[in-house]
Design a protein around this motif. Structure first.
Motif, PDB file in Angstrom:
ATOM      1  N   GLU A 190      44.176  58.803  34.865  1.00 20.48           N
ATOM      2  CA  GLU A 190      44.304  57.416  34.422  1.00 20.48           C
ATOM      3  C   GLU A 190      44.126  57.286  32.908  1.00 20.48           C
ATOM      4  O   GLU A 190      44.645  56.359  32.293  1.00 20.48           O
ATOM      5  CB  GLU A 190      43.261  56.548  35.141  1.00 20.48           C
ATOM      6  N   ALA A 191      43.422  58.229  32.288  1.00 20.69           N
ATOM      7  CA  ALA A 191      43.129  58.160  30.850  1.00 20.69           C
ATOM      8  C   ALA A 191      44.324  58.663  30.035  1.00 20.69           C
ATOM      9  O   ALA A 191      44.238  59.662  29.303  1.00 20.69           O
ATOM     10  CB  ALA A 191      41.876  58.966  30.532  1.00 20.69           C
ATOM     11  N   ASN A 192      45.441  57.969  30.180  1.00 19.84           N
ATOM     12  CA  ASN A 192      46.670  58.285  29.445  1.00 19.84           C
ATOM     13  C   ASN A 192      47.189  59.694  29.697  1.00 19.84           C
ATOM     14  O   ASN A 192      47.952  60.231  28.890  1.00 19.84           O
ATOM     15  CB  ASN A 192      46.462  58.078  27.938  1.00 19.84           C
ATOM     16  N   PHE A 233      36.137  55.103  34.423  1.00 13.78           N
ATOM     17  CA  PHE A 233      36.577  53.709  34.505  1.00 13.78           C
ATOM     18  C   PHE A 233      35.682  52.964  35.493  1.00 13.78           C
ATOM     19  O   PHE A 233      36.084  52.736  36.651  1.00 13.78           O
ATOM     20  CB  PHE A 233      38.044  53.631  34.936  1.00 13.78           C
ATOM     21  N   PRO A 234      34.474  52.587  35.085  1.00 10.57           N
ATOM     22  CA  PRO A 234      33.518  51.953  36.001  1.00 10.57           C
ATOM     23  C   PRO A 234      34.021  50.648  36.619  1.00 10.57           C
ATOM     24  O   PRO A 234      33.549  50.263  37.693  1.00 10.57           O
ATOM     25  CB  PRO A 234      32.292  51.700  35.106  1.00 10.57           C
ATOM     26  N   ASP A 235      34.967  49.985  35.958  1.00 11.46           N
ATOM     27  CA  ASP A 235      35.502  48.730  36.493  1.00 11.46           C
ATOM     28  C   ASP A 235      36.439  48.955  37.676  1.00 11.46           C
ATOM     29  O   ASP A 235      36.790  47.995  38.378  1.00 11.46           O
ATOM     30  CB  ASP A 235      36.243  47.955  35.400  1.00 11.46           C
ATOM     31  N   LEU A 236      36.861  50.198  37.884  1.00  7.15           N
ATOM     32  CA  LEU A 236      37.756  50.529  38.989  1.00  7.15           C
ATOM     33  C   LEU A 236      36.972  51.321  40.034  1.00  7.15           C
ATOM     34  O   LEU A 236      36.270  52.270  39.704  1.00  7.15           O
ATOM     35  CB  LEU A 236      38.947  51.348  38.492  1.00  7.15           C
ATOM     36  N   SER A 237      37.101  50.938  41.283  1.00  4.55           N
ATOM     37  CA  SER A 237      36.337  51.579  42.356  1.00  4.55           C
ATOM     38  C   SER A 237      36.870  52.970  42.663  1.00  4.55           C
ATOM     39  O   SER A 237      38.046  53.276  42.392  1.00  4.55           O
ATOM     40  CB  SER A 237      36.409  50.736  43.630  1.00  4.55           C
ATOM     41  N   PRO A 238      36.037  53.848  43.225  1.00  4.71           N
ATOM     42  CA  PRO A 238      36.531  55.164  43.654  1.00  4.71           C
ATOM     43  C   PRO A 238      37.710  55.043  44.616  1.00  4.71           C
ATOM     44  O   PRO A 238      38.637  55.856  44.569  1.00  4.71           O
ATOM     45  CB  PRO A 238      35.311  55.792  44.331  1.00  4.71           C
ATOM     46  N   GLU A 239      37.671  54.009  45.459  1.00  4.04           N
ATOM     47  CA  GLU A 239      38.758  53.825  46.434  1.00  4.04           C
ATOM     48  C   GLU A 239      40.097  53.575  45.735  1.00  4.04           C
ATOM     49  O   GLU A 239      41.155  54.004  46.218  1.00  4.04           O
ATOM     50  CB  GLU A 239      38.430  52.668  47.372  1.00  4.04           C
ATOM     51  N   SER A 240      40.062  52.876  44.592  1.00  6.68           N
ATOM     52  CA  SER A 240      41.315  52.587  43.890  1.00  6.68           C
ATOM     53  C   SER A 240      41.963  53.876  43.375  1.00  6.68           C
ATOM     54  O   SER A 240      43.196  53.982  43.320  1.00  6.68           O
ATOM     55  CB  SER A 240      41.076  51.615  42.741  1.00  6.68           C
ATOM     56  N   HIS A 253      36.188  57.306  38.581  1.00  4.85           N
ATOM     57  CA  HIS A 253      35.398  56.071  38.541  1.00  4.85           C
ATOM     58  C   HIS A 253      34.368  56.126  37.417  1.00  4.85           C
ATOM     59  O   HIS A 253      34.080  55.102  36.774  1.00  4.85           O
ATOM     60  CB  HIS A 253      34.713  55.855  39.886  1.00  4.85           C
ATOM     61  N   GLN A 254      33.810  57.308  37.144  1.00 10.26           N
ATOM     62  CA  GLN A 254      32.849  57.451  36.052  1.00 10.26           C
ATOM     63  C   GLN A 254      33.498  57.132  34.706  1.00 10.26           C
ATOM     64  O   GLN A 254      32.847  56.591  33.806  1.00 10.26           O
ATOM     65  CB  GLN A 254      32.272  58.867  36.049  1.00 10.26           C
ATOM     66  N   ALA A 268      40.615  65.964  38.780  1.00 12.85           N
ATOM     67  CA  ALA A 268      40.421  64.549  39.058  1.00 12.85           C
ATOM     68  C   ALA A 268      39.872  64.374  40.467  1.00 12.85           C
ATOM     69  O   ALA A 268      40.179  65.149  41.373  1.00 12.85           O
ATOM     70  CB  ALA A 268      41.744  63.803  38.927  1.00 12.85           C
ATOM     71  N   SER A 269      39.043  63.369  40.632  1.00 12.12           N
ATOM     72  CA  SER A 269      38.555  62.990  41.959  1.00 12.12           C
ATOM     73  C   SER A 269      38.199  61.513  41.889  1.00 12.12           C
ATOM     74  O   SER A 269      37.972  60.981  40.795  1.00 12.12           O
ATOM     75  CB  SER A 269      37.330  63.815  42.371  1.00 12.12           C
ATOM     76  N   PRO A 270      38.148  60.803  43.026  1.00 13.73           N
ATOM     77  CA  PRO A 270      37.816  59.374  42.983  1.00 13.73           C
ATOM     78  C   PRO A 270      36.515  59.072  42.249  1.00 13.73           C
ATOM     79  O   PRO A 270      36.451  58.129  41.457  1.00 13.73           O
ATOM     80  CB  PRO A 270      37.743  58.991  44.463  1.00 13.73           C
ATOM     81  N   VAL A 271      35.476  59.885  42.481  1.00 15.35           N
ATOM     82  CA  VAL A 271      34.187  59.609  41.842  1.00 15.35           C
ATOM     83  C   VAL A 271      34.231  59.946  40.359  1.00 15.35           C
ATOM     84  O   VAL A 271      33.748  59.175  39.515  1.00 15.35           O
ATOM     85  CB  VAL A 271      33.058  60.394  42.545  1.00 15.35           C
TER      86      VAL A 271
END
Length: 434
Positions: free
Chosen positions: A139-141, A165-172, A162-163, A156-159
């Motif tokens: 997600e970071a460009n 991008f704290p505003d986005l949930s791991p599920e996203s 998320h670290q 990459a992993s959901p958790v």
């Protein structure tokens, strides 16, 4: 064979490696018998003068076979165009053109979902996608740099995402991965310009049998006329590229500050590049403040000189002014076209020891590597380059010719035709994932 090449930006509008490679491929394919290439380059609304009323896909500057995709309403999180009329225009463009091959050199500003749309509109078309970064994974460009500490990210992993991008949930991020893999599933063949990228994408879940390593190729901009000065000191350094965060020009300026603080000032750095407006606000302010302060110094005390952006026909003049090229990228630089450009003019490269840079440069043989994102390591390397007798001459002798555009075309044609990849021992142009 009609081949549609799809690019992010046109290199004459925005400088950048991915669009430059795509355009060189387009021009080279035009000279091959039986190949009819067409270019579609996406632009963003910052080029407002190109956005005529009602226009969605237009010709570019009256050039045959060159078109612009006038992107609008682009969702940078999900990488899709929300404008339904523009999506419809893309489908109509494919129906009118009827290409046998669609080669995406990026989907930025177009949308990853246009891969699936292309398959739906043209069920038998061969779809090729070249990865010029890791935007499908990250997600970071697509830079795979951890926002929590600016360190390189290996997976990459959901958790983990998320670290950053704290505003986005791991599920996203779990859904994001499903979204990208769904659309990438329609691709027939993936290519990467450096072999280290293969493992990143295989670990992420792509089929390794679909991924090939095909090097980026360029014409020889020196035209065989290399000017090697007879300067006694080899203390002039050049940065060539975009002035954006991940290219690390800020790191180079920090190294200059360290050397100046140590009392070492007998060297010059020339900055050649543009797109500073694409840098983050903090890095842009840092670079601008440095240049303002530098310009206020007496000429004899200045070390850094900013020459502005450049075109390939200006390379010879600017390369002649320097002895070394510095590539201080702080991300997984996937290839580094500037290395090829430096080698065309027999300039050794000083680069970060990461990604495609470390893959291409043989440390102590044709260039020097320093610790990525380490201003102290870069400063030490610059001092060594200035002071070690015979180092420059030895590295110049080790420089080999960079891959040409013909090698690149010869490697892509079997991919287009779904033939076995051809090996080229001279260039290591192609390597199939195993």
């Amino acid at each position: 064979m009609k081949v549609l090449l799809i690019s992010v930006h046109h290199p004459e509008l925005v400088r950048g490696g991915a669009q430059q490679v795509c355009y060189e491929l387009f021009k080279s394919l035009k000279s091959r018998d039986g190949i009819n290439p067409v270019l579609l380059a996406a632009v963003d609304p910052s080029f407002q003068s190109l956005y005529k009323s009602g226009a969605r896909i237009t010709g570019f500057d009256g050039r045959e076979g060159e078109f612009l995709f006038l992107s609008r309403d682009y969702d940078y999180q999900w990488h899709k165009v929300s404008n339904s009329a523009l999506v419809k225009s893309f489908a109509e463009f494919l129906e009118l053109l009827q290409p046998e091959v669609i080669h995406f050199h990026h989907f930025l500003l177009l949308g990853v979902d246009l891969l699936t749309l292309a398959r739906r509109v043209l069920p038998n078309v061969r779809i090729v996608l070249t990865f010029h970064d890791f935007i499908s994974i990250c997600e970071a460009n697509g830079h795979m740099l951890r926002k929590v500490d600016n360190s390189l990210c290996s997976r990459a992993s959901p958790v983990r995402c998320h670290q950053c991008f704290p505003d986005l949930s791991p599920e996203s991020f779990f859904v994001r991965e499903m979204w990208f893999k769904k659309h990438l599933s329609v691709v027939d063949a993936f290519t990467v310009p450096s072999s280290f990228m293969i493992q990143h994408y295989v670990s992420w879940g792509l089929d390794p049998t679909k991924i090939s390593h095909i090097t980026n190729g360029q014409p020889d901009y020196s035209n065989g006329r290399v000017r090697l000065s007879k300067r006694v000191k080899r203390n002039r350094f050049g940065f060539f590229g975009q002035l954006v965060d991940n290219k690390g020009v800020w790191l180079l300026l920090q190294a200059v500050q360290r050397l100046r603080a140590q009392g070492f000032k007998d060297f010059v750095v020339e900055l050649n590049g543009g797109n500073l407006h694409y840098a983050s606000e903090a890095r842009r302010a840092e670079i601008e403040a440095f240049l303002i302060n530098e310009n206020e110094l007496p000429v004899g005390e200045r070390i850094v000189f900013f020459n502005g952006s450049y075109s390939v026909d200006q390379l010879a003049q600017r390369m002649a002014r320097v002895d070394w090229c510095i590539v201080p990228s702080v991300w997984w630089e996937v290839f580094g076209l500037v290395i090829s450009e430096a080698w065309m003019f027999k300039r050794p490269v000083i680069a970060s020891n990461v990604g495609g840079l470390a893959e291409r440069i043989s440390h102590e043989k044709d260039g020097l590597l320093f610790d990525v994102a380490d201003a102290s390591s870069l400063a030490d390397t610059i001092r060594r380059a200035c002071t070690e007798k015979g180092l420059w001459e030895r590295l110049v002798k080790g420089i080999r010719a960079p891959p040409t555009e013909d090698i690149m075309v010869d490697s892509f044609l079997p991919i287009y035709r779904n033939e076995p990849a051809r090996k080229d021992s001279r260039s290591l142009a192609v390597g199939r994932a195993t």
